[in-house]
Motif scaffolding. Structure first.
Motif, PDB file in Angstrom:
ATOM      1  N   ALA A   3      33.724  -5.355 -13.314  1.00  0.00           N
ATOM      2  CA  ALA A   3      32.606  -4.690 -12.651  1.00  0.00           C
ATOM      3  C   ALA A   3      31.475  -5.677 -12.384  1.00  0.00           C
ATOM      4  CB  ALA A   3      32.096  -3.538 -13.514  1.00  0.00           C
ATOM      5  N   PRO A   4      30.826  -5.572 -11.217  1.00  0.00           N
ATOM      6  CA  PRO A   4      29.693  -6.461 -10.921  1.00  0.00           C
ATOM      7  C   PRO A   4      28.567  -6.287 -11.930  1.00  0.00           C
ATOM      8  CG  PRO A   4      30.433  -5.310  -8.940  1.00  0.00           C
ATOM      9  CD  PRO A   4      31.137  -4.669 -10.096  1.00  0.00           C
ATOM     10  N   ASN A   5      27.847  -7.371 -12.142  1.00  0.00           N
ATOM     11  CA  ASN A   5      26.682  -7.347 -13.020  1.00  0.00           C
ATOM     12  C   ASN A   5      25.468  -6.907 -12.200  1.00  0.00           C
ATOM     13  OD1 ASN A   5      24.507  -7.829 -14.677  1.00  0.00           O
ATOM     14  ND2 ASN A   5      25.049  -9.942 -15.161  1.00  0.00           N
ATOM     15  N   PRO A   6      24.906  -5.725 -12.468  1.00  0.00           N
ATOM     16  CA  PRO A   6      23.785  -5.247 -11.637  1.00  0.00           C
ATOM     17  C   PRO A   6      22.552  -6.138 -11.713  1.00  0.00           C
ATOM     18  CG  PRO A   6      24.097  -3.840 -13.572  1.00  0.00           C
ATOM     19  CD  PRO A   6      25.274  -4.753 -13.513  1.00  0.00           C
ATOM     20  N   LEU A   7      22.442  -6.946 -12.761  1.00  0.00           N
ATOM     21  CA  LEU A   7      21.288  -7.840 -12.876  1.00  0.00           C
ATOM     22  C   LEU A   7      21.305  -8.927 -11.803  1.00  0.00           C
ATOM     23  CD1 LEU A   7      21.096  -8.283 -16.762  1.00  0.00           C
ATOM     24  CD2 LEU A   7      19.712  -6.782 -15.304  1.00  0.00           C
ATOM     25  N   LEU A   8      22.461  -9.114 -11.174  1.00  0.00           N
ATOM     26  CA  LEU A   8      22.574 -10.149 -10.147  1.00  0.00           C
ATOM     27  C   LEU A   8      22.568  -9.568  -8.735  1.00  0.00           C
ATOM     28  CD1 LEU A   8      25.236 -12.519 -11.761  1.00  0.00           C
ATOM     29  CD2 LEU A   8      22.760 -12.798 -11.701  1.00  0.00           C
ATOM     30  N   ASP A   9      22.264  -8.284  -8.606  1.00  0.00           N
ATOM     31  CA  ASP A   9      22.301  -7.653  -7.285  1.00  0.00           C
ATOM     32  C   ASP A   9      21.386  -8.358  -6.285  1.00  0.00           C
ATOM     33  OD1 ASP A   9      24.158  -5.835  -8.096  1.00  0.00           O
ATOM     34  OD2 ASP A   9      22.787  -4.121  -8.216  1.00  0.00           O
ATOM     35  N   THR A  10      20.216  -8.800  -6.744  1.00  0.00           N
ATOM     36  CA  THR A  10      19.278  -9.431  -5.812  1.00  0.00           C
ATOM     37  C   THR A  10      19.826 -10.743  -5.258  1.00  0.00           C
ATOM     38  OG1 THR A  10      18.123 -10.488  -7.671  1.00  0.00           O
ATOM     39  CG2 THR A  10      17.247  -8.377  -6.882  1.00  0.00           C
ATOM     40  N   HIS A  11      20.724 -11.379  -6.008  1.00  0.00           N
ATOM     41  CA  HIS A  11      21.323 -12.618  -5.515  1.00  0.00           C
ATOM     42  C   HIS A  11      22.133 -12.366  -4.245  1.00  0.00           C
ATOM     43  CE1 HIS A  11      20.819 -15.544  -8.981  1.00  0.00           C
ATOM     44  NE2 HIS A  11      20.319 -14.423  -9.468  1.00  0.00           N
ATOM     45  N   PHE A  12      22.644 -11.151  -4.105  1.00  0.00           N
ATOM     46  CA  PHE A  12      23.543 -10.839  -2.999  1.00  0.00           C
ATOM     47  C   PHE A  12      22.904  -9.871  -1.997  1.00  0.00           C
ATOM     48  CE2 PHE A  12      26.038 -11.980  -6.733  1.00  0.00           C
ATOM     49  CZ  PHE A  12      26.798 -13.028  -6.231  1.00  0.00           C
ATOM     50  N   ASP A  13      21.583  -9.842  -1.990  1.00  0.00           N
ATOM     51  CA  ASP A  13      20.850  -9.024  -1.021  1.00  0.00           C
ATOM     52  C   ASP A  13      20.670  -9.844   0.255  1.00  0.00           C
ATOM     53  OD1 ASP A  13      19.270  -7.229   0.326  1.00  0.00           O
ATOM     54  OD2 ASP A  13      17.447  -7.685  -0.824  1.00  0.00           O
ATOM     55  N   PHE A  14      21.743  -9.962   1.024  1.00  0.00           N
ATOM     56  CA  PHE A  14      21.747 -10.859   2.178  1.00  0.00           C
ATOM     57  C   PHE A  14      20.742 -10.438   3.250  1.00  0.00           C
ATOM     58  CE2 PHE A  14      26.270 -10.925   0.626  1.00  0.00           C
ATOM     59  CZ  PHE A  14      26.131 -12.107  -0.082  1.00  0.00           C
ATOM     60  N   ALA A  15      20.432  -9.155   3.320  1.00  0.00           N
ATOM     61  CA  ALA A  15      19.520  -8.673   4.357  1.00  0.00           C
ATOM     62  C   ALA A  15      18.111  -9.225   4.191  1.00  0.00           C
ATOM     63  CB  ALA A  15      19.488  -7.146   4.356  1.00  0.00           C
ATOM     64  N   SER A  16      17.820  -9.784   3.033  1.00  0.00           N
ATOM     65  CA  SER A  16      16.492 -10.357   2.803  1.00  0.00           C
ATOM     66  C   SER A  16      16.522 -11.885   2.807  1.00  0.00           C
ATOM     67  CB  SER A  16      15.940  -9.873   1.456  1.00  0.00           C
ATOM     68  OG  SER A  16      16.700 -10.404   0.380  1.00  0.00           O
ATOM     69  N   GLN A  17      17.665 -12.469   3.127  1.00  0.00           N
ATOM     70  CA  GLN A  17      17.844 -13.908   2.959  1.00  0.00           C
ATOM     71  C   GLN A  17      18.062 -14.625   4.291  1.00  0.00           C
ATOM     72  OE1 GLN A  17      21.010 -14.606   0.136  1.00  0.00           O
ATOM     73  NE2 GLN A  17      20.156 -13.173  -1.358  1.00  0.00           N
ATOM     74  N   THR A  18      17.791 -15.923   4.254  1.00  0.00           N
ATOM     75  CA  THR A  18      18.071 -16.816   5.379  1.00  0.00           C
ATOM     76  C   THR A  18      19.209 -17.742   4.991  1.00  0.00           C
ATOM     77  OG1 THR A  18      15.810 -16.770   6.227  1.00  0.00           O
ATOM     78  CG2 THR A  18      17.138 -18.694   6.800  1.00  0.00           C
ATOM     79  N   ILE A  19      20.107 -17.990   5.931  1.00  0.00           N
ATOM     80  CA  ILE A  19      21.212 -18.914   5.705  1.00  0.00           C
ATOM     81  C   ILE A  19      21.189 -19.986   6.785  1.00  0.00           C
ATOM     82  CG2 ILE A  19      22.862 -17.490   7.018  1.00  0.00           C
ATOM     83  CD1 ILE A  19      25.015 -18.460   5.003  1.00  0.00           C
ATOM     84  N   ALA A  20      21.422 -21.231   6.377  1.00  0.00           N
ATOM     85  CA  ALA A  20      21.527 -22.343   7.321  1.00  0.00           C
ATOM     86  C   ALA A  20      23.000 -22.660   7.550  1.00  0.00           C
ATOM     87  CB  ALA A  20      20.804 -23.573   6.777  1.00  0.00           C
ATOM     88  N   LEU A  21      23.348 -22.908   8.803  1.00  0.00           N
ATOM     89  CA  LEU A  21      24.724 -23.220   9.193  1.00  0.00           C
ATOM     90  C   LEU A  21      24.724 -24.577   9.885  1.00  0.00           C
ATOM     91  CD1 LEU A  21      25.483 -19.675  10.605  1.00  0.00           C
ATOM     92  CD2 LEU A  21      26.380 -20.613   8.470  1.00  0.00           C
ATOM     93  N   ILE A  22      25.411 -25.542   9.277  1.00  0.00           N
ATOM     94  CA  ILE A  22      25.375 -26.924   9.754  1.00  0.00           C
ATOM     95  C   ILE A  22      26.794 -27.476   9.718  1.00  0.00           C
ATOM     96  CG2 ILE A  22      24.277 -29.194   9.460  1.00  0.00           C
ATOM     97  CD1 ILE A  22      22.254 -27.828   7.579  1.00  0.00           C
TER      98      ILE A  22
END
Length: 265
Positions: A148-167
């Motif tokens: 089961a996922p660890n709910p304490l790490l949910d914010t790590h995977f909140d992609f809608a709030s994050q920026t990703i660089a593609l290079i």
């Protein structure tokens, strides 16, 4: 690990900064994960000498039978990790290397450290150098194994709030485009996407092809040789970019190598 799957084989090392005190990154990583490593993943850890000694002194993973001490760095410990990455024997090859690096530690740019990262790229072995990445990778490994996922790490995977660089280097740009094409819905979840010049143009063309987007899907910076890598490094430094996917070609000399090293740092 699920029945029938071999345990993960992980190389582990940490720069002095990350193992010198109980609140160092090494202990903040492994302390909360100790039960999972012992009981769920049952991972085999091959640990550089100084890092092993720091764990032993703090009592982390005490008496864990799958913990192997390698020589210290000065005695060739990193070379042992390199050899395990390139090994043709599946029973000896590492699945991942976690090397918690301090960019101000000159040993991080010693030849053996550079060789370790390069061979991980060539042999498609995961190379992890930060606490955040290590935490996320262990969590993904757990979930992939059915835990089961660890709910304490949910914010790590909140992609809608994050920026990703593609290079991507020139020889890898086509590979990156196809990688994103096959996972477009996932990358579309990010709040913001950024890229160096040519790669960004190709990604925007892809987005228009897939979604008929009329606004730029990716924010473009300069091309790498003209400073784009440095611009993205600033985005990371100022906490505006959390993730980077960088497809490197380790066989090609780069004119702007210093900029690439700045981004990696």
């Amino acid at each position: 690990m699920p029945l029938g799957l071999p345990p993960l084989r992980i190389g582990l090392a940490a720069s002095a900064l990350h193992r010198a005190a109980p609140n160092g990154a090494l202990f903040r990583l492994l302390g909360p994960l100790e039960r999972s490593i012992r009981e769920e993943l049952r991972a085999e850890l091959f640990v550089l000498g100084q890092t092993y000694d720091a764990l032993a002194a703090d009592g982390v993973l005490a008496d864990y039978p799958r913990l192997t001490r390698l020589p210290m760095r000065r005695d060739g410990g990193v070379i042992h990790l390199v050899a395990a990455v390139v090994s043709g024997d599946p029973a000896r090859r590492l699945d991942a290397v976690i090397y918690l690096l301090d960019p101000d530690d000159p040993t991080s740019v010693f030849p053996e450290g550079q060789a370790l990262k390069r061979e991980c790229v060539i042999h498609e072995t995961l190379f992890v150098s930060t606490l955040a990445h290590a935490r996320e990778w262990f969590e993904l490994a757990r979930v992939e194994c059915g835990f089961a996922p660890n709910p304490l790490l949910d914010t790590h995977f909140d992609f809608a709030s994050q920026t990703i660089a593609l290079i991507a280097h020139d020889s890898c740009k086509g590979e990156l485009i196809e990688f994103v094409r096959g996972r477009f819905a996932f990358f579309d979840r990010f709040r913001r996407r950024i890229a160096t010049g040519t790669t960004g143009a190709m990604l925007n063309d892809l987005a228009e092809e897939i979604s008929a987007a009329h606004t730029p899907w990716v924010q473009r910076f300069h091309s790498g040789p003209l400073g784009g890598d440095a611009e993205i490094a600033l985005e990371i430094l100022e906490n505006r970019c959390r993730r980077v996917i960088f497809l490197e070609d380790p066989h090609v000399a780069r004119q702007h190598e210093a900029d690439i090293q700045l981004l990696e740092r």
